[in-house]
Each structure stands twice: as C-alpha cells, then as structure tokens.
Motif scaffolding. Structure first.
Motif, PDB file in Angstrom:
ATOM      1  N   SER A  97       0.855  -1.178   0.000  1.00  0.00           N
ATOM      2  CA  SER A  97       0.000   0.000   0.000  1.00  0.00           C
ATOM      3  C   SER A  97       0.900   1.239   0.000  1.00  0.00           C
ATOM      4  O   SER A  97       2.046   1.170   0.462  1.00  0.00           O
ATOM      5  N   LEU A  98       0.402   2.340  -0.503  1.00  0.00           N
ATOM      6  CA  LEU A  98       1.180   3.583  -0.559  1.00  0.00           C
ATOM      7  C   LEU A  98       1.795   3.918   0.816  1.00  0.00           C
ATOM      8  O   LEU A  98       1.097   3.887   1.830  1.00  0.00           O
ATOM      9  N   GLY A  99       3.091   4.217   0.826  1.00  0.00           N
ATOM     10  CA  GLY A  99       3.756   4.629   2.075  1.00  0.00           C
ATOM     11  C   GLY A  99       4.235   3.479   2.924  1.00  0.00           C
ATOM     12  O   GLY A  99       4.870   3.706   3.957  1.00  0.00           O
ATOM     13  N   ASP A 127      -2.682  -4.891  -1.406  1.00  0.00           N
ATOM     14  CA  ASP A 127      -3.492  -3.975  -0.599  1.00  0.00           C
ATOM     15  C   ASP A 127      -3.438  -2.572  -1.216  1.00  0.00           C
ATOM     16  O   ASP A 127      -2.358  -2.081  -1.557  1.00  0.00           O
ATOM     17  N   SER A 128      -4.577  -1.942  -1.336  1.00  0.00           N
ATOM     18  CA  SER A 128      -4.693  -0.551  -1.783  1.00  0.00           C
ATOM     19  C   SER A 128      -4.072  -0.361  -3.167  1.00  0.00           C
ATOM     20  O   SER A 128      -4.522  -1.015  -4.109  1.00  0.00           O
ATOM     21  N   VAL A 129      -2.981   0.449  -3.299  1.00  0.00           N
ATOM     22  CA  VAL A 129      -2.409   0.566  -4.648  1.00  0.00           C
ATOM     23  C   VAL A 129      -1.920  -0.803  -5.109  1.00  0.00           C
ATOM     24  O   VAL A 129      -1.945  -1.119  -6.307  1.00  0.00           O
ATOM     25  N   ASP A 169      -3.560  17.009  -4.087  1.00  0.00           N
ATOM     26  CA  ASP A 169      -3.351  17.610  -2.751  1.00  0.00           C
ATOM     27  C   ASP A 169      -2.280  16.835  -1.981  1.00  0.00           C
ATOM     28  O   ASP A 169      -1.452  17.407  -1.273  1.00  0.00           O
ATOM     29  N   ARG A 170      -2.296  15.501  -2.124  1.00  0.00           N
ATOM     30  CA  ARG A 170      -1.314  14.684  -1.388  1.00  0.00           C
ATOM     31  C   ARG A 170       0.098  14.930  -1.922  1.00  0.00           C
ATOM     32  O   ARG A 170       1.058  14.981  -1.153  1.00  0.00           O
ATOM     33  N   VAL A 171       0.198  15.099  -3.242  1.00  0.00           N
ATOM     34  CA  VAL A 171       1.518  15.402  -3.826  1.00  0.00           C
ATOM     35  C   VAL A 171       2.022  16.736  -3.254  1.00  0.00           C
ATOM     36  O   VAL A 171       3.188  16.863  -2.846  1.00  0.00           O
ATOM     37  N   GLY A 213      -4.149   7.964  11.169  1.00  0.00           N
ATOM     38  CA  GLY A 213      -5.605   8.090  11.301  1.00  0.00           C
ATOM     39  C   GLY A 213      -6.357   7.322  10.222  1.00  0.00           C
ATOM     40  O   GLY A 213      -7.424   6.778  10.466  1.00  0.00           O
ATOM     41  N   ARG A 214      -5.792   7.256   9.020  1.00  0.00           N
ATOM     42  CA  ARG A 214      -6.483   6.556   7.918  1.00  0.00           C
ATOM     43  C   ARG A 214      -6.209   5.051   7.933  1.00  0.00           C
ATOM     44  O   ARG A 214      -7.054   4.259   7.534  1.00  0.00           O
ATOM     45  N   TRP A 215      -5.000   4.675   8.362  1.00  0.00           N
ATOM     46  CA  TRP A 215      -4.539   3.308   8.127  1.00  0.00           C
ATOM     47  C   TRP A 215      -5.129   2.253   9.068  1.00  0.00           C
ATOM     48  O   TRP A 215      -5.318   1.109   8.664  1.00  0.00           O
TER      49      TRP A 215
HETATM   50  O1  LIG Z   1      -3.974   7.445   1.770  1.00  0.00           O
HETATM   51  C1  LIG Z   1      -3.334   6.532   2.269  1.00  0.00           C
HETATM   52  O2  LIG Z   1      -2.344   6.718   2.983  1.00  0.00           O
HETATM   53  C2  LIG Z   1      -3.780   5.141   1.988  1.00  0.00           C
HETATM   54  C3  LIG Z   1      -3.602   4.723   0.594  1.00  0.00           C
HETATM   55  C4  LIG Z   1      -4.254   5.141  -0.506  1.00  0.00           C
HETATM   56  C5  LIG Z   1      -3.760   4.431  -1.667  1.00  0.00           C
HETATM   57  C6  LIG Z   1      -2.788   3.531  -1.041  1.00  0.00           C
HETATM   58  O3  LIG Z   1      -2.069   2.694  -1.584  1.00  0.00           O
HETATM   59  O4  LIG Z   1      -2.730   3.753   0.271  1.00  0.00           O
END
Ligand SMILES: O=C(O)CC1=CCC(=O)O1
Length: 405
Positions: A23-25, A90-92, A128-130, A147-149
């Motif tokens: 997942s991202l990050g 997961d996610s991306v 916005d995230r960039v 908070g999101r994860w």
């Molecule tokens: O926004 C996040 O941190 C979670 C997320 C969105 C896409 C992804 O791979 O992780």
C-alpha cells in the motif's frame, strides 16, 4: 527495476508462487511479514516494493502509472522463471492486481484484492497529497496516515507493528511517494471490470474510509467471478491489522485450503520475547535504526540491490531482530563486546560504525578507550593500535576528541 522481498524458504519448484503488493507509504515487509509468516508453508512468496519505498530507493524520473507498476511485477515474476502466479495486494497493491488481471489475464491464477478500488480517491485528492508530501516530506504525513490506516485500538494492541509501518512511511522517498500518488490519480478501470474472468476475492476493512466497502463491492460485483469479504475492526492495512484472517482468506481463495486455527498466544510454544515468533524484521529494523541511526540505515537500504537484498534482510532479522533486541544484556554491554570483536577480527569499517553506535548507546569516550586498551591484552597490540586510529578518527569527527596536530 522492481525490488522483491522474499518470505520463507523453498522455491517455485516445490510450491506455487504468491506475489504480494504493498500500500502507498508502506514497505513490503512491514505490511506483509506477519501474514506471509503464516503463508510461507504453502507458497513461495515474493513481495514487491513501490519505488522509493522500503528496500527500493530508486525514484522514477518520469511519470509513473499503475500499468508501469504492473509491468514491473511481471518482470519480477519472469526473473524467478515463473509464468503463472497467485496475487494479493493492498490498496495501490490491489489496483496493480486489477491491472495485472487486465493486462496479463493468462498469468494471474487468482487474486485477493484488499482495501482497494477500481478507482481510489480522486485526481484532486492525489494532487493535494503530492503538494503535502512536497511541502512536508513523508515524515509530515505520519499523523494523518495513522488516522487513515488503522482500525480502532490497533495502535494500542500492536504498537510495534504500527510503529514499524509509520517508520517505513517516514523513511519513504518524498518523490517516490509523489510518483505513486500521480499513478493513482490516473488510475480508473471501473468500466473494464467485466473483462476480468479470474477468480477475485475483494476484501474490505469495515472501518476503511480511504477505500470503503462499496468500492470493494463494486469490484466483486463487476468482475465475472468475484466475491466480497468484509473484515470487522479493520481499516486500510488489512494484511498488517488482521494477518491471521488475511492469510486464511488467501489460502482458501488461492488453494482451497482451510488453515488450521492458530494456537492462542498463551498456548504458543517456545521462549518468551522476540524469539518466540522467530526473528523479527520489524523489531530488528527499529533497534537497528536506534543504534546505528536513520542516516546509516537509509544509506544501507539505498545501496541495496537484488544481489544484496536477502543479506540486508538477514542482518536486520537475525543480528538486530533476534539478538540485539534480547533483554539479557544492555546495549552498552553489547556495544563493548561488539567493539572487542571488531578489534580482534580487524574489521575496521565495522569498528568505525560500532564506535559511533557505542556513543549512541551511552558509552563515554573514556569507556571506549578502556575497551580498546583492554582488548590489546587479548587481541594483540597491533590490532589495538589500528583500532585506536580508527576510533580516534570517528571521535574527532563527532567532536568528542580533539584533532591530532
Ligand atoms: O492514503 C493513504 O495513505 C492510503 C492509501 C491510498 C492508496 C494507497 O495505496 O494507500
């Protein structure tokens, strides 16, 4: 080049290949190692890293797309000499799974797509995230990401796992993170889901606000052979939050195997402490960073290649995760022993590193001098002579000792 992290032993000759996506990050190990431990008996497992994340320190020069990430995964599978593979992401990592199902339908035997979507967020969200990562770096994203994860109570129940995930986020390259956001901004395969014929299990976290249950239902309903599973109490990082449940779902979906229930923690055999569950990468990475410093570990990680990746993982898991984490000796004592061993064996580069580590672990300059002096008796004066020169260079560099004239 896509970096792979290998879990468990064995080869694709004796077990089917399972490819795991991040997942991202996150890094592949922090997100997947707990679930992979439970799956390694049944699969040969490779997890891939996002660019600039985990063991991959290379940031793409041009724009990145989800299709580029999927192509990297296929190259990785080619490198291990396999054609067909099971996939979980997961996610991306799940978005890349969908792309693989579209671009290489004959290669994906089954797919478990977790906490993801055929479209994730919106172009505005990713722009916005960039901007946020360029303004404050990945370290500046830690609080909001926590908070999101994670689902309710996860950080309190699993502080080490949560800490390792957030640490990996802070260690991810800003431009690597930004490139993945841009890839997500351009990803939308909602109108292509019906092209997918492989068996897909869509897994949602009931508490996930980033990729809510509806997006996973859209996948399960949209593909030709889909099913939805919703995990209670889980938010966005299901493999780390609920490794037992995720491993069981992957095993059942990919191989039709119902896993044995895991023993309750109080019944688990073995010694207490970090060795009970085997060498731990996450705990090892945390201690390695504390003792050697982020700059050193980031440099070691940045210099990692496919040739050295397994060794880097081995060092983190075994030297740091299985030994430096033990309670039996304090870190000061471990530093003294380590310096002595480096003097005895003439490992000058490692000695310099461990003199720095000894200062971090609380040894005074006088104590380091005594350790080397003491070692002269047992390791020999020439060895100690060289060690004094190496240690002095380090201590001068740290401003702890005056420079010789
Ligand atoms: O926004 C996040 O941190 C979670 C997320 C969105 C896409 C992804 O791979 O992780």
């Amino acid at each position: 080049m896509t970096i792979a992290v290998r879990f468990g032993r064995g080869s694709t000759a004796d077990k089917p290949l399972l490819v795991l996506g991040p997942s991202l990050g996150t890094s592949a190990t922090t997100l997947w190692s707990a679930a992979a431990d439970r799956l390694a008996e049944h699969f040969h497992i490779l997890a891939w890293e996002l660019p600039g994340h985990g063991l991959d320190r290379v940031v793409p020069e041009g724009p990145l797309s989800v299709a580029d990430l999927a192509a990297g995964v296929l190259e990785l599978v080619d490198e291990v000499g396999e054609r067909r593979f099971h996939y979980a992401g997961d996610s991306v990592g799940g978005a890349v799974g969908l792309q693989l199902l579209l671009d290489a339908p004959d290669r994906v035997a089954s797919a478990v797509l977790l906490c993801t979507g055929a479209r994730i967020g919106s172009e505005q969200v990713w722009n916005d995230r960039v901007a946020a990562v360029r303004a404050g770096g990945t370290a500046g994203l830690v609080e909001a990401s926590a908070g999101r994860w994670f689902g309710p109570g996860f950080v309190g129940r699993e502080p080490d796992r949560a800490g390792a995930l957030l640490h990996a986020l802070a260690g991810a390259a800003d431009e690597g993170y930004a490139a993945v956001c841009q890839a997500l901004a351009g990803f939308d395969v909602r109108d292509r889901l019906a092209e997918i014929g492989a068996a897909v299990l869509a897994v949602a976290g009931a508490e996930d606000a980033v990729t809510p249950v509806d997006g996973l239902r859209e996948i399960a309903d949209g593909v030709r052979d889909g099913r939805l599973e919703v995990l209670d109490g889980v938010a966005h990082l299901a493999p780390a939050e609920a490794p037992d449940r995720v491993a069981a779902l992957v095993l059942e979906h990919a191989l039709g195997i119902q896993p044995e229930p895991a023993p309750a923690p109080e019944e688990a055999p073995g010694v207490p402490g970090p060795t009970a569950a085997g060498p731990s990468y996450d705990a090892g990475m945390a201690v390695r960073r504390e003792v050697l410093g982020d700059a050193h570990v980031d440099r070691a990680t940045a210099a990692t290649t496919s040739f050295t990746a397994d060794f880097q993982q081995f060092v983190t898991e075994h030297a740091w995760g299985a030994v430096w984490t033990r309670d039996g000796l304090d870190r000061r004592s471990r530093s003294m022993i380590t310096i002595t061993a480096m003097v005895a064996l003439g490992h000058q580069e490692e000695l310099a590193m461990h003199v720095r580590a000894a200062r971090t672990n609380g040894l005074s300059v006088e104590e380091i001098r005594e350790v080397i002096l003491h070692s002269a008796v047992y390791c020999g004066v020439p060895a100690a002579n060289t060690a004094f020169r190496v240690a002095q260079e380090v201590l001068v560099g740290l401003g702890d000792v005056e420079s010789p004239v």
